[in-house]
Design a protein around this motif. Structure first.
Motif, PDB file in Angstrom:
ATOM      1  N   HIS A 556      41.739 -56.934  24.254  1.00 28.71           N
ATOM      2  CA  HIS A 556      42.145 -56.239  23.033  1.00 28.71           C
ATOM      3  C   HIS A 556      43.670 -56.287  22.934  1.00 28.71           C
ATOM      4  O   HIS A 556      44.354 -56.633  23.912  1.00 28.71           O
ATOM      5  CB  HIS A 556      41.633 -54.804  23.005  1.00 28.71           C
ATOM      6  N   THR A 557      44.193 -55.939  21.778  1.00 29.08           N
ATOM      7  CA  THR A 557      45.643 -55.950  21.567  1.00 29.08           C
ATOM      8  C   THR A 557      46.136 -54.528  21.351  1.00 29.08           C
ATOM      9  O   THR A 557      45.398 -53.637  20.913  1.00 29.08           O
ATOM     10  CB  THR A 557      46.022 -56.812  20.351  1.00 29.08           C
ATOM     11  N   LYS A 558      47.427 -54.324  21.646  1.00 30.84           N
ATOM     12  CA  LYS A 558      48.053 -53.025  21.473  1.00 30.84           C
ATOM     13  C   LYS A 558      49.448 -53.234  20.915  1.00 30.84           C
ATOM     14  O   LYS A 558      50.190 -54.092  21.378  1.00 30.84           O
ATOM     15  CB  LYS A 558      48.128 -52.302  22.822  1.00 30.84           C
ATOM     16  N   GLY A 559      49.792 -52.453  19.882  1.00 29.77           N
ATOM     17  CA  GLY A 559      51.114 -52.546  19.293  1.00 29.77           C
ATOM     18  C   GLY A 559      51.096 -53.329  17.997  1.00 29.77           C
ATOM     19  O   GLY A 559      50.065 -53.909  17.594  1.00 29.77           O
ATOM     20  N   PRO A 560      52.230 -53.345  17.267  1.00 32.02           N
ATOM     21  CA  PRO A 560      52.303 -54.083  15.998  1.00 32.02           C
ATOM     22  C   PRO A 560      52.043 -55.574  16.214  1.00 32.02           C
ATOM     23  O   PRO A 560      52.337 -56.117  17.277  1.00 32.02           O
ATOM     24  CB  PRO A 560      53.735 -53.831  15.511  1.00 32.02           C
ATOM     25  N   ARG A 561      51.475 -56.195  15.160  1.00 32.97           N
ATOM     26  CA  ARG A 561      51.017 -57.579  15.307  1.00 32.97           C
ATOM     27  C   ARG A 561      52.123 -58.505  15.795  1.00 32.97           C
ATOM     28  O   ARG A 561      51.888 -59.367  16.654  1.00 32.97           O
ATOM     29  CB  ARG A 561      50.464 -58.083  13.975  1.00 32.97           C
ATOM     30  N   ALA A 562      53.318 -58.372  15.268  1.00 31.87           N
ATOM     31  CA  ALA A 562      54.404 -59.296  15.622  1.00 31.87           C
ATOM     32  C   ALA A 562      54.781 -59.192  17.102  1.00 31.87           C
ATOM     33  O   ALA A 562      55.275 -60.151  17.684  1.00 31.87           O
ATOM     34  CB  ALA A 562      55.624 -59.032  14.751  1.00 31.87           C
ATOM     35  N   HIS A 563      54.540 -58.016  17.726  1.00 31.68           N
ATOM     36  CA  HIS A 563      54.929 -57.823  19.126  1.00 31.68           C
ATOM     37  C   HIS A 563      53.752 -57.322  19.952  1.00 31.68           C
ATOM     38  O   HIS A 563      53.921 -56.601  20.933  1.00 31.68           O
ATOM     39  CB  HIS A 563      56.084 -56.812  19.213  1.00 31.68           C
ATOM     40  N   ALA A 564      52.540 -57.683  19.550  1.00 33.43           N
ATOM     41  CA  ALA A 564      51.335 -57.159  20.201  1.00 33.43           C
ATOM     42  C   ALA A 564      51.251 -57.611  21.659  1.00 33.43           C
ATOM     43  O   ALA A 564      51.652 -58.719  22.005  1.00 33.43           O
ATOM     44  CB  ALA A 564      50.096 -57.609  19.446  1.00 33.43           C
ATOM     45  N   GLN A 565      50.709 -56.724  22.477  1.00 31.78           N
ATOM     46  CA  GLN A 565      50.431 -57.028  23.878  1.00 31.78           C
ATOM     47  C   GLN A 565      48.924 -57.229  24.031  1.00 31.78           C
ATOM     48  O   GLN A 565      48.128 -56.484  23.464  1.00 31.78           O
ATOM     49  CB  GLN A 565      50.888 -55.866  24.774  1.00 31.78           C
ATOM     50  N   TRP A 566      48.553 -58.246  24.782  1.00 29.76           N
ATOM     51  CA  TRP A 566      47.141 -58.511  25.037  1.00 29.76           C
ATOM     52  C   TRP A 566      46.780 -57.886  26.383  1.00 29.76           C
ATOM     53  O   TRP A 566      47.463 -58.089  27.394  1.00 29.76           O
ATOM     54  CB  TRP A 566      46.881 -60.017  25.065  1.00 29.76           C
ATOM     55  N   LEU A 567      45.660 -57.116  26.358  1.00 29.11           N
ATOM     56  CA  LEU A 567      45.207 -56.397  27.537  1.00 29.11           C
ATOM     57  C   LEU A 567      43.753 -56.734  27.799  1.00 29.11           C
ATOM     58  O   LEU A 567      43.006 -57.111  26.892  1.00 29.11           O
ATOM     59  CB  LEU A 567      45.355 -54.878  27.337  1.00 29.11           C
ATOM     60  N   ALA A 568      43.311 -56.574  29.048  1.00 29.48           N
ATOM     61  CA  ALA A 568      41.927 -56.863  29.395  1.00 29.48           C
ATOM     62  C   ALA A 568      41.019 -55.720  28.963  1.00 29.48           C
ATOM     63  O   ALA A 568      41.449 -54.559  28.876  1.00 29.48           O
ATOM     64  CB  ALA A 568      41.800 -57.089  30.902  1.00 29.48           C
ATOM     65  N   GLY A 569      39.747 -56.033  28.674  1.00 31.82           N
ATOM     66  CA  GLY A 569      38.739 -55.034  28.343  1.00 31.82           C
ATOM     67  C   GLY A 569      38.713 -54.706  26.870  1.00 31.82           C
ATOM     68  O   GLY A 569      39.582 -55.109  26.085  1.00 31.82           O
ATOM     69  N   PRO A 570      37.695 -53.910  26.444  1.00 34.35           N
ATOM     70  CA  PRO A 570      37.581 -53.545  25.026  1.00 34.35           C
ATOM     71  C   PRO A 570      38.611 -52.500  24.650  1.00 34.35           C
ATOM     72  O   PRO A 570      39.176 -51.804  25.499  1.00 34.35           O
ATOM     73  CB  PRO A 570      36.156 -52.987  24.940  1.00 34.35           C
ATOM     74  N   GLU A 571      38.856 -52.398  23.372  1.00 35.37           N
ATOM     75  CA  GLU A 571      39.801 -51.409  22.860  1.00 35.37           C
ATOM     76  C   GLU A 571      39.207 -50.019  23.030  1.00 35.37           C
ATOM     77  O   GLU A 571      38.018 -49.794  22.750  1.00 35.37           O
ATOM     78  CB  GLU A 571      40.111 -51.698  21.391  1.00 35.37           C
TER      79      GLU A 571
END
Length: 578
Positions: A556-571
């Motif tokens: 899942h991603t976290k943060g605004p789209r332009a600077h999003a961080q990709w993280l493991a697992g579901p949101e």
């Protein structure tokens, strides 16, 4: 062309009789192949009948010529994946047809008009087949030899410039050294064609008694002692070149370095019988080391085969359109030779020459070619190109590359490239082992190795033989052939790996570092995607892969789209407001 002009033209076409040979009405014809065949047939019919244009019209009923409208849209039509119809038709016609689509709003419905210019230097072929209109029917031009002969005559091919007599020239304008060489070469030609060895000495003795005039008449260089343009090209003194004006009869040798900078140049005029040998001698034919199977000791092989080089240069002399005013160029690069001459490639395509055992029915410089055959400068007409390809195949060198283009002055131009480096040796040996493959099929595989495009029929042929995989235009040799050639690693890299492999890479990265930016994931995955994909295709592949992983709850991603961080697992679910 303005709308008013198109409307007026359409009204004129609708009033023509149904059997008009340069106009065809259709409702919703959308098959690209059939459109290409009509393009060939109508361009040739226009040239044969002396019409300024031919027309293929959509949206008009064939019988009544009433406007009914059409849904056909040539501007959005795609062929073979994503190629525009107009560009595809240009690629599939030889020589490239001159045409333009027009869209017209008629009170009774939408009309599309294909404006076709007549064939100019040679009949137009579609996918190497020439067509013609006979009445209201489209058919192969080869089925109507009478029309084909008249069409070639209309295009000026039968007006053999090389065979015309130059009244002001005489035997004194020919080079004595060239005549001596011609005598020896013609004698070799006669002895070669005489099976009875006992006759050889008699022929040799008789030939030594011939006068220069008799020799040249027998060799069909002159006509009853009169000097032809072919005689001046092959045997004329350099100072006699003015008889050929405004023709610039020269062979230019131009060596270039690895940066394509010209190092020097030298120009050779008539007599071409001697000039071709002088130009040939300037080529730096280096020796390469070749390691045959089962040995540690190299076998020296020349960078270029002597016969192939001579045949290529002599072909340029034989088929140059001298009336276009250009020189024959022999450009020497460190790894290849590039020969070019002006004029249309009359056979239509290299594939046609490789598939047919007989030469084309017409040549531009027939008198010159006949003389060059008798002077043993070229093989019997039609067989030289085949032998060039066979020789390159046997030497394990790349196939010759022919390009048919246009000079800066707008003249048709033929360019031949001979590469002075070996193919991947294992791949070449596999081609040799597959002795059942025709020269045409070897040429197609050679193009795949070089990353050259193939048309739909050529791709289908190689797929049916199990020789290639991938999607056009990114094709690569098949797993079966890769195993034979020892290119299994390259095959895997071209084919790519399953999505599970790429997903594991992403999850391993996130497991180790906790998070990643999109730039991090690009750096991780893009180098591992297949080489046959373009940069855009790789970007789309990666985008789709990550979106699928997010839908499946793997990331899942976290943060605004332009600077999003990709993280493991579901949101994580949003907190409840209750």
């Amino acid at each position: 062309m303005s709308s008013l002009t198109l409307l007026a033209t359409l009204d004129t076409l609708r009033q023509l009789p149904r059997e008009q040979g340069t106009v065809e009405f259709k409702s919703n014809l959308a098959d690209p192949k059939e459109i290409g065949e009509y393009l060939s047939a109508l361009a040739n019919a226009a040239a044969l009948q002396g019409h300024e244009r031919a027309w293929l019209v959509w949206g008009v009923e064939d019988g009544s010529h009433a406007v009914k409208g059409t849904a056909f849209d040539p501007f959005s039509c795609k062929v073979g994946g994503n190629q525009a119809l107009t560009m595809w038709l240009q690629t599939m016609t030889q020589p490239k047809a001159d045409f333009e689509f027009h869209e017209l709003t008629h009170p009774a419905g939408r009309v599309v008009m294909l404006e076709i210019h007549p064939a100019r230097s040679a009949p137009v072929a579609f996918q190497h087949v020439r067509h013609i209109r006979v009445g209201s029917h489209k058919t192969k031009l080869s089925d109507h030899p009478d029309k084909e002969a008249r069409l070639w005559e209309r295009l000026g091919v039968k007006e053999d410039w090389s065979g015309e007599v130059v009244p002001e020239a005489s035997l004194a304008d020919l080079d004595p050294e060239a005549i001596t060489a011609a005598r020896q070469r013609f004698l070799e030609y006669l002895l070669r064609s005489e099976a009875d060895v006992q006759r050889h000495e008699a022929i040799r003795s008789e030939a030594m008694t011939w006068s220069d005039e008799t020799l040249l008449n027998k060799a069909r260089i002159t006509k009853q002692g009169r000097i032809t343009r072919a005689a001046l090209l092959l045997l004329g003194r350099d100072e006699s070149a003015h008889f050929l004006a405004p023709v610039d009869a020269k062979i230019s040798w131009i060596p270039r370095d690895a940066n394509n900078a010209t190092l020097t140049s030298q120009h050779f005029g008539p007599p071409f019988l001697l000039a071709t040998e002088k130009a040939f001698a300037r080529i730096r034919n280096l020796t390469l080391d070749h390691f045959p199977d089962g040995t540690l000791f190299p076998t020296p092989v020349p960078q270029y085969d002597n016969w192939v080089m001579r045949e290529a240069l002599h072909n340029a002399v034989a088929h140059q359109d001298y009336q276009l005013g250009g020189k024959i160029n022999l450009v020497e690069h460190p790894d290849r030779l590039v020969l070019s001459n002006l004029g249309q490639f009359i056979p239509g395509s290299v594939e046609w020459m490789l598939e047919h055992q007989s030469p084309p029915e017409h040549y531009r410089n027939q008198w010159l070619i006949d003389g060059m055959i008798r002077l043993r400068m070229i093989d019997q007409a039609g067989s030289g190109i085949q032998r060039m390809f066979r020789t390159q195949r046997e030497r394990l060198f790349p196939m010759p590359d022919y390009e048919f283009g246009v000079s800066p002055q707008g003249h048709p131009r033929v360019e031949l490239t001979l590469r002075g480096q070996m193919l991947d040796v294992r791949f070449a040996r596999a081609l040799m082992a597959r002795s059942e493959l025709t020269l045409a099929q070897v040429l197609l595989l050679d193009r795949v190795q070089k990353g050259r495009p193939l048309n739909a029929d050529e791709i289908r042929e190689l797929r049916e033989l199990g020789l290639i995989e991938g999607r056009s235009p990114r094709l690569f040799i098949s797993a079966k052939l890769a195993e034979i050639t020892g290119q299994k690693a390259r095959y895997i890299h071209n084919r790519g790996l399953d999505d599970g492999y790429y997903q594991r890479l992403v999850l391993d990265y996130l497991g180790q570092y906790g998070k990643a930016t999109r730039a991090d994931l690009d750096a991780l995955l893009l180098p591992k995607l297949p080489d046959v994909l373009t940069a855009e295709q790789k970007a789309n592949k990666l985008k789709n892969l990550l979106q699928a992983m997010r839908r499946d709850g793997l990331v899942h991603t976290k943060g605004p789209r332009a600077h999003a961080q990709w993280l493991a697992g579901p949101e994580a679910p949003s907190p409840s407001l209750d």
